[in-house]
Design an enzyme around this catalytic site. Structure first.
Site, PDB file in Angstrom:
ATOM      1  N   TYR A   1       0.836  -1.212   0.000  1.00  0.00           N
ATOM      2  CA  TYR A   1       0.000   0.000   0.000  1.00  0.00           C
ATOM      3  C   TYR A   1       0.874   1.267   0.000  1.00  0.00           C
ATOM      4  CZ  TYR A   1      -3.733   3.106   1.827  1.00  0.00           C
ATOM      5  OH  TYR A   1      -4.648   4.109   2.023  1.00  0.00           O
TER       6      TYR A   1
ATOM      7  N   LYS B   1       0.971   4.044  -2.845  1.00  0.00           N
ATOM      8  CA  LYS B   1       0.534   5.397  -2.498  1.00  0.00           C
ATOM      9  C   LYS B   1       1.652   6.417  -2.715  1.00  0.00           C
ATOM     10  CE  LYS B   1      -3.794   5.126  -1.236  1.00  0.00           C
ATOM     11  NZ  LYS B   1      -4.818   5.601  -2.195  1.00  0.00           N
TER      12      LYS B   1
HETATM   13  P1  NAI Z   1     -13.646   2.532   1.475  1.00  0.00           P
HETATM   14  O1  NAI Z   1     -13.295   1.099   1.488  1.00  0.00           O
HETATM   15  O2  NAI Z   1     -14.710   3.015   2.380  1.00  0.00           O
HETATM   16  O3  NAI Z   1     -14.018   2.991   0.000  1.00  0.00           O
HETATM   17  C1  NAI Z   1     -13.260   2.604  -1.115  1.00  0.00           C
HETATM   18  C2  NAI Z   1     -14.217   2.307  -2.246  1.00  0.00           C
HETATM   19  O4  NAI Z   1     -13.427   1.967  -3.403  1.00  0.00           O
HETATM   20  C3  NAI Z   1     -15.133   1.106  -1.965  1.00  0.00           C
HETATM   21  O5  NAI Z   1     -16.483   1.477  -2.113  1.00  0.00           O
HETATM   22  C4  NAI Z   1     -14.697   0.065  -2.984  1.00  0.00           C
HETATM   23  O6  NAI Z   1     -15.776  -0.735  -3.476  1.00  0.00           O
HETATM   24  C5  NAI Z   1     -14.101   0.917  -4.089  1.00  0.00           C
HETATM   25  N1  NAI Z   1     -13.151   0.172  -4.908  1.00  0.00           N
HETATM   26  C6  NAI Z   1     -12.163  -0.645  -4.467  1.00  0.00           C
HETATM   27  N2  NAI Z   1     -11.500  -1.176  -5.492  1.00  0.00           N
HETATM   28  C7  NAI Z   1     -12.059  -0.681  -6.624  1.00  0.00           C
HETATM   29  C8  NAI Z   1     -11.798  -0.863  -8.008  1.00  0.00           C
HETATM   30  N3  NAI Z   1     -10.825  -1.675  -8.406  1.00  0.00           N
HETATM   31  N4  NAI Z   1     -12.547  -0.186  -8.894  1.00  0.00           N
HETATM   32  C9  NAI Z   1     -13.554   0.634  -8.500  1.00  0.00           C
HETATM   33  N5  NAI Z   1     -13.856   0.813  -7.184  1.00  0.00           N
HETATM   34  C10 NAI Z   1     -13.123   0.164  -6.265  1.00  0.00           C
HETATM   35  O7  NAI Z   1     -12.274   3.331   1.746  1.00  0.00           O
HETATM   36  P2  NAI Z   1     -11.939   4.856   2.082  1.00  0.00           P
HETATM   37  O8  NAI Z   1     -11.328   4.885   3.411  1.00  0.00           O
HETATM   38  O9  NAI Z   1     -13.076   5.727   1.780  1.00  0.00           O
HETATM   39  O10 NAI Z   1     -10.738   5.105   1.049  1.00  0.00           O
HETATM   40  C11 NAI Z   1     -10.790   6.009  -0.034  1.00  0.00           C
HETATM   41  C12 NAI Z   1      -9.372   6.311  -0.459  1.00  0.00           C
HETATM   42  O11 NAI Z   1      -8.686   7.030   0.568  1.00  0.00           O
HETATM   43  C13 NAI Z   1      -8.540   5.070  -0.741  1.00  0.00           C
HETATM   44  O12 NAI Z   1      -7.699   5.319  -1.856  1.00  0.00           O
HETATM   45  C14 NAI Z   1      -7.697   4.925   0.502  1.00  0.00           C
HETATM   46  O13 NAI Z   1      -6.505   4.219   0.285  1.00  0.00           O
HETATM   47  C15 NAI Z   1      -7.464   6.381   0.856  1.00  0.00           C
HETATM   48  N6  NAI Z   1      -7.093   6.613   2.241  1.00  0.00           N
HETATM   49  C16 NAI Z   1      -8.035   6.469   3.234  1.00  0.00           C
HETATM   50  C17 NAI Z   1      -7.680   6.723   4.536  1.00  0.00           C
HETATM   51  C18 NAI Z   1      -8.660   6.688   5.637  1.00  0.00           C
HETATM   52  O14 NAI Z   1      -8.321   7.108   6.760  1.00  0.00           O
HETATM   53  N7  NAI Z   1      -9.880   6.222   5.413  1.00  0.00           N
HETATM   54  C19 NAI Z   1      -6.289   7.052   4.911  1.00  0.00           C
HETATM   55  C20 NAI Z   1      -5.416   7.228   3.791  1.00  0.00           C
HETATM   56  C21 NAI Z   1      -5.821   6.996   2.521  1.00  0.00           C
END
Ligand code: NAI
Length: 302
Positions: A166, A170
């Site tokens: 990851y 990132k």
């Molecule tokens: P989440 O799991 O709630 O949402 C991610 C969404 O992306 C999900 O709905 C999933 O179905 C979708 N997804 C996954 N793989 C996919 C693909 N191949 N094609 C299309 N859709 C896909 O996660 P969250 O926390 O909202 O994360 C959003 C972004 O923020 C991610 O890139 C994550 O790495 C990043 N991030 C989040 C942090 C946090 O504190 N929540 C911290 C640092 C980064």
């Protein structure tokens, strides 16, 4: 203060079926954008697929009086990336804004990280950024306008135990932004990077409940809206956001040390003896691109 308004703008948000992406999509729509809600609908580790998360968010936006269309493609494939832009162009005629947000996790310590864990995570976060951004960038270039967000993580900027796949992916998106900010400049395409902290399914088992409740994705989204506005002049900026805290991160370089080379290359022992000076970060500089850093070598050449 000029109002940030997306009337007439078309925004693609990947991974918008849940978490941060869902809130980004809703807030863009509330301010007038027509939104492509992309979500593959798989599990946290990337397995499976479902149309339901994207459909639900489209329904939410429509119930609020906004405009949105669902897309269920996988960001990690060229075909998926092309189809996401095609969905925007077919429905609304263009793409003005792209928020690369989709993400999965497969946390393991480095030696336990199998090739499949490495590939799956890098494919969604890093290759996915390429697959989705390239077709959108082409449309933005033709229209002379674009705002792109790449979502990184503190794990990518600073490192996090158990997240080698990851963190590498990132960090990779920061490198991509470093180039897109330069290549998009003459066509008014600005690319910025978000490092969010928010309570979502990606963080639900990491954080204690009292902290989790204070980390609403709603506290992150406003900076995404600003970075994607016409008013924003930044490109290549990395912004940390969460709990109402906003800050900038950057790769910095110190003043360094010049060792004489007139009589040949310096000895490693000379490097060792100067190590504290070489690595002292008390005075640091920020370079907007590598050529600016290479300018330091020019001054040595005289
Ligand atoms: P989440 O799991 O709630 O949402 C991610 C969404 O992306 C999900 O709905 C999933 O179905 C979708 N997804 C996954 N793989 C996919 C693909 N191949 N094609 C299309 N859709 C896909 O996660 P969250 O926390 O909202 O994360 C959003 C972004 O923020 C991610 O890139 C994550 O790495 C990043 N991030 C989040 C942090 C946090 O504190 N929540 C911290 C640092 C980064």
């Amino acid at each position: 203060m000029s109002k940030i308004d997306f009337t007439g703008r078309v925004a693609i948000i990947t991974g918008a079926g849940a978490g941060l992406g869902r809130v980004h999509a809703i807030e863009f729509a509330k301010r007038g954008a027509k939104v492509v809600v992309n979500d593959l609908g798989g599990s946290r580790d990337g397995a499976g697929a479902s149309a339901s998360p994207a459909d639900k968010v489209v329904e939410e936006i429509k119930a609020l009086g906004g405009e949105a269309v669902a897309n269920y493609d996988n960001v990690a494939t060229m075909e998926g990336g092309e189809n996401i832009t095609k969905t925007a162009v077919d429905a609304y005629g263009k793409v003005d804004i792209l928020v690369n947000n989709a993400g999965i996790l497969r946390d393991k310590t480095f030696l336990k990280t199998e090739e499949s864990d490495w590939d799956a995570v890098c494919q969604v976060h890093l290759k996915g950024a390429y697959c989705v951004t390239r077709p959108a960038f082409k449309v933005m270039k033709e229209n002379g306008y674009g705002r792109i967000i790449l979502t990184t993580s503190g794990a990518g900027i600073f490192g996090n135990f158990g997240q080698s796949n990851y963190s590498a992916a990132k960090s990779g998106v920061v490198g991509l932004a470093n180039v897109l900010k330069l290549e998009g400049a003459k066509n008014n395409i600005k690319t910025n990077v978000l490092a969010p902290v928010a309570a979502t399914r990606l963080t639900e088992d990491i954080l204690p409940p009292p902290v989790f409740e204070k980390m609403k994705p709603e506290y992150v989204t406003p900076v995404v809206l600003y970075l994607c506005s016409e008013q924003c002049e930044d490109s290549g900026t990395i912004i940390n956001a969460g709990l109402g805290y906003f800050s900038k991160s950057a790769m910095m370089t110190n003043n360094g040390v010049i060792l004489p080379v007139a009589d040949g290359a310096p000895q490693p022992e000379e490097i060792m003896s100067k190590w504290d000076e070489i690595t002292n970060m008390e005075s640091t500089k920020f370079y907007k691109e590598v050529n600016a850093m290479l300018g330091e070598f020019q001054s040595i050449l005289g």
